[in-house]
Write an enzyme that holds these catalytic residues in place. Structure first.
Site, PDB file in Angstrom:
ATOM      1  N   ARG A   1     -20.103 -35.476 -12.537  1.00  0.00           N
ATOM      2  CA  ARG A   1     -21.430 -34.863 -12.101  1.00  0.00           C
ATOM      3  C   ARG A   1     -22.184 -34.065 -13.079  1.00  0.00           C
ATOM      4  O   ARG A   1     -22.919 -33.207 -12.846  1.00  0.00           O
ATOM      5  CB  ARG A   1     -21.110 -33.921 -10.951  1.00  0.00           C
TER       6      ARG A   1
ATOM      7  N   SER B   1     -24.349 -32.194  -1.223  1.00  0.00           N
ATOM      8  CA  SER B   1     -22.975 -31.317  -1.359  1.00  0.00           C
ATOM      9  C   SER B   1     -23.541 -30.017  -2.181  1.00  0.00           C
ATOM     10  O   SER B   1     -23.796 -30.070  -3.152  1.00  0.00           O
ATOM     11  CB  SER B   1     -21.990 -32.042  -2.100  1.00  0.00           C
TER      12      SER B   1
ATOM     13  N   GLU C   1     -22.653 -27.887  -7.206  1.00  0.00           N
ATOM     14  CA  GLU C   1     -23.400 -28.947  -7.950  1.00  0.00           C
ATOM     15  C   GLU C   1     -24.933 -28.670  -7.811  1.00  0.00           C
ATOM     16  O   GLU C   1     -25.699 -29.239  -8.654  1.00  0.00           O
ATOM     17  CB  GLU C   1     -23.085 -29.915  -6.867  1.00  0.00           C
TER      18      GLU C   1
HETATM   19  C1  LIG Z   1     -28.453 -35.999   1.949  1.00  0.00           C
HETATM   20  C2  LIG Z   1     -28.178 -35.870   0.649  1.00  0.00           C
HETATM   21  C3  LIG Z   1     -26.731 -36.570   0.269  1.00  0.00           C
HETATM   22  C4  LIG Z   1     -26.379 -36.520  -1.053  1.00  0.00           C
HETATM   23  N1  LIG Z   1     -25.179 -37.161  -1.354  1.00  0.00           N
HETATM   24  C5  LIG Z   1     -24.871 -37.183  -2.770  1.00  0.00           C
HETATM   25  C6  LIG Z   1     -23.708 -37.867  -3.100  1.00  0.00           C
HETATM   26  O1  LIG Z   1     -22.994 -38.568  -2.091  1.00  0.00           O
HETATM   27  N2  LIG Z   1     -23.473 -38.144  -4.552  1.00  0.00           N
HETATM   28  C7  LIG Z   1     -24.359 -37.257  -5.507  1.00  0.00           C
HETATM   29  O2  LIG Z   1     -23.747 -37.373  -6.722  1.00  0.00           O
HETATM   30  N3  LIG Z   1     -25.065 -36.695  -4.943  1.00  0.00           N
HETATM   31  C8  LIG Z   1     -25.523 -36.465  -3.808  1.00  0.00           C
HETATM   32  N4  LIG Z   1     -26.866 -35.766  -3.378  1.00  0.00           N
HETATM   33  C9  LIG Z   1     -27.332 -35.122  -4.378  1.00  0.00           C
HETATM   34  C10 LIG Z   1     -28.714 -35.867  -5.251  1.00  0.00           C
HETATM   35  O3  LIG Z   1     -29.305 -36.771  -4.279  1.00  0.00           O
HETATM   36  C11 LIG Z   1     -28.356 -36.436  -6.358  1.00  0.00           C
HETATM   37  O4  LIG Z   1     -27.824 -35.555  -7.223  1.00  0.00           O
HETATM   38  C12 LIG Z   1     -29.381 -37.170  -6.929  1.00  0.00           C
HETATM   39  O5  LIG Z   1     -29.179 -38.072  -7.950  1.00  0.00           O
HETATM   40  C13 LIG Z   1     -30.663 -36.382  -7.587  1.00  0.00           C
HETATM   41  O6  LIG Z   1     -31.798 -37.090  -7.890  1.00  0.00           O
HETATM   42  P1  LIG Z   1     -33.397 -36.321  -7.831  1.00  0.00           P
HETATM   43  O7  LIG Z   1     -34.125 -37.470  -8.397  1.00  0.00           O
HETATM   44  O8  LIG Z   1     -33.524 -35.900  -6.313  1.00  0.00           O
HETATM   45  O9  LIG Z   1     -33.120 -35.255  -8.826  1.00  0.00           O
HETATM   46  P2  LIG Z   1     -33.709 -33.597  -9.027  1.00  0.00           P
HETATM   47  O10 LIG Z   1     -33.224 -32.715  -8.157  1.00  0.00           O
HETATM   48  O11 LIG Z   1     -35.270 -33.919  -8.911  1.00  0.00           O
HETATM   49  O12 LIG Z   1     -33.098 -33.370 -10.244  1.00  0.00           O
HETATM   50  C14 LIG Z   1     -31.708 -33.301 -10.631  1.00  0.00           C
HETATM   51  C15 LIG Z   1     -31.544 -32.825 -12.156  1.00  0.00           C
HETATM   52  O13 LIG Z   1     -31.952 -33.952 -12.669  1.00  0.00           O
HETATM   53  C16 LIG Z   1     -33.159 -33.722 -13.691  1.00  0.00           C
HETATM   54  N5  LIG Z   1     -34.038 -34.827 -13.832  1.00  0.00           N
HETATM   55  C17 LIG Z   1     -34.619 -35.514 -12.812  1.00  0.00           C
HETATM   56  N6  LIG Z   1     -35.189 -36.625 -13.205  1.00  0.00           N
HETATM   57  C18 LIG Z   1     -35.141 -36.636 -14.525  1.00  0.00           C
HETATM   58  C19 LIG Z   1     -35.951 -37.478 -15.702  1.00  0.00           C
HETATM   59  N7  LIG Z   1     -36.627 -38.373 -15.254  1.00  0.00           N
HETATM   60  N8  LIG Z   1     -35.513 -36.964 -16.809  1.00  0.00           N
HETATM   61  C20 LIG Z   1     -34.889 -35.822 -17.100  1.00  0.00           C
HETATM   62  N9  LIG Z   1     -34.357 -34.925 -16.064  1.00  0.00           N
HETATM   63  C21 LIG Z   1     -34.440 -35.393 -14.865  1.00  0.00           C
HETATM   64  C22 LIG Z   1     -33.633 -32.092 -13.158  1.00  0.00           C
HETATM   65  O14 LIG Z   1     -34.603 -31.750 -14.055  1.00  0.00           O
HETATM   66  C23 LIG Z   1     -32.678 -31.628 -12.517  1.00  0.00           C
HETATM   67  O15 LIG Z   1     -31.939 -30.762 -13.561  1.00  0.00           O
HETATM   68  C24 LIG Z   1     -27.070 -35.853  -2.127  1.00  0.00           C
HETATM   69  C25 LIG Z   1     -28.461 -35.327  -1.660  1.00  0.00           C
HETATM   70  C26 LIG Z   1     -28.733 -35.266  -0.471  1.00  0.00           C
HETATM   71  C27 LIG Z   1     -29.832 -34.684   0.001  1.00  0.00           C
END
Ligand SMILES: Cc1cc2nc3c(=O)[nH]c(=O)nc-3n(C[C@H](O)[C@H](O)[C@H](O)COP(=O)(O)OP(=O)(O)OC[C@H]3O[C@@H](n4cnc5c(N)ncnc54)[C@H](O)[C@@H]3O)c2cc1C
Length: 338
Positions: A183, A233, A308
């Site tokens: 992660r 999570s 996380e």
């Molecule tokens: C209902 C639900 C279920 C989930 N289940 C899981 C699961 O099973 N497994 C899991 O691993 N996660 C899970 N997550 C967490 C989340 O979905 C993941 O971590 C997801 O990949 C984050 O993507 P995001 O675009 O929303 O990132 P954000 O929350 O917008 O960003 C996360 C981090 O990445 C950075 N970032 C984002 N995009 C970029 C970019 N293009 N360049 C540089 N930095 C960037 C941000 O600055 C931040 O530090 C879940 C979330 C929810 C709401």
């Protein structure tokens, strides 16, 4: 909103950005309206680039500026602060969401919506993506977090990541340079924007991929809250804790904390490792619950769970949410209602 940067400097920055990216810059955007958790005060500047070149331009413009920069995908792993954000939020989302599949290789822009990406890869007869089905957010966010499920991470499929550095220069990283581990990735520790990635998957029958995805989705729908806003999570699974006392959800439930409320935030009644916004939750409500869970679990098990989910301070400090929570409530508080 808390800001060390004079208002006129932020106005100047907004004008500079608007001149470079006309129509893509907004002021005083309420983060509660755009964030997954529906939490957060106003962001001074919000910008949505439409190309990799525009995103790199934002990086270059911000290089010597005092205002903080936060790169956002869909905020599904991010807790914004009630006090807002004093700098620039750059969203890499639907404006940057093209993808192409050729044989076992998949190229995509970082803003592609993960559920769409996973279905497209599976429908092309490629396997290895199944575990990501049902995870919201962007491909960029998933790669930066090395997210996944069933103890897998997307990092194993990444061949190359195209980024722009803090001066707006493009550069590519191979899988080793991305530094993936559980992660996390090296991308979290550098001021870069991930713009595109090439990933590699293995041929697999569409029917088998689909059957596995449907089974994973059924499982997720039964286990995880679907309706109320949340960020997935809250706590990371720690292997030693998992072996001795179980995963975070089970341990939090065992501590009798399922359903506990603080203001509009609640430890989900469905899965105790999720904190849901039942309406009007604040970042302080969520941080308080995180701190409370952490201290109760520590007292009962001796394990200190790490988050996380990451909290973004108004000044631009991004860190695991339990660290912000610890800073705010060093001692145990009262005022808990069930
Ligand atoms: C209902 C639900 C279920 C989930 N289940 C899981 C699961 O099973 N497994 C899991 O691993 N996660 C899970 N997550 C967490 C989340 O979905 C993941 O971590 C997801 O990949 C984050 O993507 P995001 O675009 O929303 O990132 P954000 O929350 O917008 O960003 C996360 C981090 O990445 C950075 N970032 C984002 N995009 C970029 C970019 N293009 N360049 C540089 N930095 C960037 C941000 O600055 C931040 O530090 C879940 C979330 C929810 C709401």
């Amino acid at each position: 909103m808390v800001s060390e940067v004079p208002q006129h400097a932020t106005d100047t920055l907004a004008s500079l950005l608007a001149a470079e990216l006309p129509g893509r810059v907004r002021r005083h955007v309420m983060l509660s309206e755009i964030s997954r958790w529906r939490i957060g005060g106003p962001a001074a500047i919000y910008v949505e680039p439409r190309s990799s070149a525009e995103a790199a331009r934002v990086m270059a413009l911000m290089a010597d500026r005092p205002e903080p920069l936060f790169i956002m995908g869909d905020s599904t792993n991010t807790l914004f602060d009630d006090r807002g954000f004093s700098g620039v939020i750059m969203r890499i989302g639907r404006n940057l969401s093209a993808m192409e599949i050729g044989g076992k290789s998949v190229w995509a822009q970082a803003g592609v919506w993960m559920p769409h990406f996973a279905k497209a890869v599976g429908s092309a007869g490629l396997g290895g993506i199944e575990h990501t089905i049902g995870i919201p957010g962007t491909l960029g966010g998933l790669i930066v977090m090395n997210g996944g499920s069933q103890r897998k991470g997307i990092g194993v499929n990444v061949k190359e990541a195209l980024c722009a550095d803090e001066h707006g220069n493009f550069f590519a990283l191979d899988q080793t340079q991305c530094g993936f581990s559980y992660r996390t990735s090296a991308l979290q520790r550098r001021r870069v924007v991930l713009l595109e990635a090439t990933l590699q998957f293995q041929p697999r029958s569409r029917q088998d991929v689909r059957a596995d995805m449907l089974s994973i989705l059924r499982d997720r729908r039964g286990k995880f809250p679907q309706k109320l806003p949340n960020c997935g999570s809250t706590f990371l699974s720690n292997p030693a804790m998992y072996e001795h006392v179980g995963p975070p959800g089970r341990v939090i439930e065992g501590a009798g904390l399922k359903g506990l409320r603080r203001g509009g935030a609640q430890i989900s009644k469905l899965h105790a490792n999720f904190i849901v916004n039942t309406g009007g939750a604040t970042s302080d409500d969520v941080l308080w619950l995180i701190n409370h869970i952490r201290s109760e679990v520590f007292i009962r098990t001796g394990y200190a769970m790490d988050c996380e989910v990451r909290h973004l301070s108004p000044e631009g400090v991004l860190r695991a949410a339990h660290e912000s929570a610890l800073e705010r409530w060093r001692s145990r508080s009262s005022g808990v209602a069930r």
